[in-house]
Write a protein that holds these residues in place. Structure first.
Motif, PDB file in Angstrom:
ATOM      1  N   HIS A 108      -5.946  -7.757   7.302  1.00 45.80           N
ATOM      2  CA  HIS A 108      -6.845  -7.817   6.137  1.00 45.80           C
ATOM      3  C   HIS A 108      -6.130  -7.655   4.796  1.00 45.80           C
ATOM      4  CE1 HIS A 108      -9.871  -7.622   9.203  1.00 45.80           C
ATOM      5  NE2 HIS A 108      -9.565  -6.378   9.518  1.00 45.80           N
ATOM      6  N   THR A 109      -4.927  -7.080   4.803  1.00 46.15           N
ATOM      7  CA  THR A 109      -4.207  -6.904   3.540  1.00 46.15           C
ATOM      8  C   THR A 109      -2.873  -7.640   3.535  1.00 46.15           C
ATOM      9  OG1 THR A 109      -3.119  -4.866   4.296  1.00 46.15           O
ATOM     10  CG2 THR A 109      -5.250  -4.639   3.181  1.00 46.15           C
ATOM     11  N   ARG A 111      -0.031 -10.255   3.147  1.00 46.30           N
ATOM     12  CA  ARG A 111       0.283 -11.416   2.334  1.00 46.30           C
ATOM     13  C   ARG A 111       1.710 -11.853   2.654  1.00 46.30           C
ATOM     14  NH1 ARG A 111      -4.242 -10.934   2.225  1.00 46.30           N
ATOM     15  NH2 ARG A 111      -5.697 -10.699   0.488  1.00 46.30           N
TER      16      ARG A 111
END
Length: 204
Positions: A108-109, A111
């Protein structure tokens, strides 16, 4: 008693299947490393587009990207696209590096930013993530066979411990080099350098 207990039988068969698949991956990876290092497998160098290879990898790993709710950005300079390389093996390099970032980053976080630039006589492809980073003591060893930084997480994720060793072997076979920059707790950047012109003498 598993034969008479359907739930236990299914669980046992699933465990056997996972272990069998992991053994197959391990054998394939060992063969890849040994063939490349022994130069028993000749690489097929052809002019091609590195960015196209990367985009195929991203497409192939799309289910993993969605599952992790990750974001993958690609910034590839036009002049860094066309060189001579073995497309199959470089695809394996890109897949291993992106796969590692997805495997160890927080869902979800996560990158991942992939950039490519043409430098003096070589192309630099960088895989940067905002994952957990690599402890300083581990960084000199991460390209060694079977070396694991996150040991428990690696086994749970089904890794063989050979992914980065394969990356290094393939890049060296291309006459290139690979390195890592990482701050623990602050992500990692893996840099792959590939020569724009292939040396006739082959890999080091």
């Amino acid at each position: 008693g598993a034969l008479d207990d359907r739930e236990m039988a299914v669980h046992s068969l699933q465990t056997m299947q996972r272990n069998g698949q992991r053994l197959n991956l391990l054998i394939d990876d060992l063969l890849t490393v040994s063939r490349i290092e022994a130069k028993a497998e000749m690489l097929e160098f052809r002019p091609g587009d590195l960015r196209d290879v990367l985009l195929r990898v991203v497409e192939h790993l799309e289910p993993n990207i969605r599952e992790r709710d990750a974001r993958v950005d690609v910034d590839w300079a036009m002049e860094a696209r066309e060189i001579e390389f073995d497309a199959h093996r470089i695809e394996q390099v890109f897949s291993n590096l992106l796969g590692n970032a997805l495997r160890y980053g927080d869902p979800h976080t996560l990158r991942v930013r992939i950039t490519a630039r043409r430098l003096d006589g070589e192309v630099r492809v960088s895989f940067s993530d905002n994952g957990p980073g690599i402890p300083y003591d581990d960084q000199p060893h991460i390209f060694e066979r079977f070396y694991r930084v996150h040991k428990d997480r690696s086994r749970h994720a089904g890794g063989t411990g050979l992914g980065l060793s394969i990356v290094k072997s393939v890049v060296l076979a291309h006459g290139g080099r690979v390195g890592v920059e990482s701050t623990p707790g602050n992500g990692s950047t893996f840099n792959v350098f590939l020569p724009t012109e292939r040396a006739e003498s082959g890999a080091a």
